[in-house]
Write an enzyme that holds these catalytic residues in place. Sequence first.
Site, short mmCIF file in Angstrom:
data_model
loop_
_atom_site.label_atom_id
_atom_site.label_comp_id
_atom_site.label_asym_id
_atom_site.label_seq_id
_atom_site.Cartn_x
_atom_site.Cartn_y
_atom_site.Cartn_z
N GLY A 136 16.91 39.12 48.39
CA GLY A 136 17.38 38.95 47.01
C GLY A 136 18.80 38.42 46.95
O GLY A 136 19.74 39.19 46.80
N TYR A 137 18.93 37.12 47.09
CA TYR A 137 20.25 36.48 47.08
C TYR A 137 20.44 35.58 45.87
O TYR A 137 21.16 35.90 44.93
CB TYR A 137 20.45 35.67 48.38
CG TYR A 137 21.05 36.45 49.54
CD1 TYR A 137 20.73 37.79 49.75
CD2 TYR A 137 21.91 35.85 50.44
CE1 TYR A 137 21.27 38.49 50.81
CE2 TYR A 137 22.45 36.54 51.51
CZ TYR A 137 22.13 37.87 51.69
OH TYR A 137 22.67 38.56 52.74
N GLU A 252 20.07 33.80 59.28
CA GLU A 252 19.00 33.07 58.60
C GLU A 252 19.03 31.60 58.99
O GLU A 252 17.99 31.01 59.32
CB GLU A 252 19.15 33.19 57.08
CG GLU A 252 18.10 32.39 56.31
CD GLU A 252 18.31 32.42 54.81
OE1 GLU A 252 17.39 32.02 54.10
OE2 GLU A 252 19.40 32.82 54.36
#
Length: 401
Positions: A136-137, A252
Amino acid sequence: MADFGGTELDAFRAETRAWLEANYPKSLNAPMGEDDAPWGGRKMVWKNPDAKLWLDRMAERGWTAPMWPKEYGGGGLSKAQNKVLEQELRRLKARPALMSFGIWMLGPVLLEYATEEQKRRFLPQIVKGEIRWCQGYSEPGAGSDLAALQTKCEDKGDHYLINGQKVWTSYADQADWIFCLVRTDTSKKHEGISFVLFDMTSPGVEARPIKLISGSSPFCETFFDNVKVPKEQLVGKLNGGWDIAKRLLQYERQNISASGFGGGGGLSPVEAAKTEIGVDSEGRIADGDFRARLAAHSMDAHAFMLTVRRAEAESKQGSGPSAAVSIIKYAAAKMNQERTELLVEALGLQGLGWEGEGFAAEELAAPRAMLRAKGNSIEGGTSEVNLNVVAKRVLGLLDHQ
């Protein structure tokens, strides 16, 4: 753990090879489709039960996260042992036992920032594939400028209360839990952000898939309406989430770079060109211009993979991935877009199909992969933002006002 010497490493290789050959299910030798991907989690439907068996066997040894400490479910392997394991898995052409945002992104930052209680609670579940995580960014008004996020997190005494919206949340509709950036102080920008974990089945959480031009829906809009989160699920310090967020983005981007994005149904531009364009009397692709462009791309791709391996080795010797990962992620996006475009061009008319008879499955996958690749320069940090990171943190350039 210190790296073993030659004799010990040879023994480890022999033991590893024997175990893999005895425990890798032969039914997994068939090509893996998107719906076969072993994401794990509570919602996972295993088309082939042997894929779940493979996950369980690897997780039992901690080899889904081979270099994590054994006390948290990992394999406890040294760098040299892990390299041997990777080599033996490649030799066997084994499918991954588990694909997991928990392993690629969340786990490394939990090892660095989480409390001991949090590590023991979440890391073993990640290793076993029991929880599927989403990230959730990004928000509608906080993409390139992530620190502008507005999802509000209020202290309600015995819990936090979260309200707001995220967007481009990969597989949020399939995830069990989310690691989420929230604003806990509205008076500061970077210093007012915290990093929390919570269950996607919590009351007030809703995920809505976003259909892409490629026809698939890996991304979602995610809404939070008075979502209660226990305080013990805050990772790190209150208002200290920005440091964790930056660290996680490095992992990531490293993972995206190492995977090269993929796509295209397993068909390579070379294979497609030889079939559809044809070859000359010397066995070369008949179209000289296309052959030259394909050769240039192939050389770039080979050099890229060598660079990725060097960066991985450097990160394991130091303190994790550096800002240089942004260079690799930028290059990976560009090359995957080039590769999928070359594939569709090589297929000619056979690359224009979307559905129906007259097209093989891998031919139908090619245009979808090309369209999906357009998102590569956005996800994991836009190419423009990554170039700014390179300019500032790698090259040391200053902003010009």
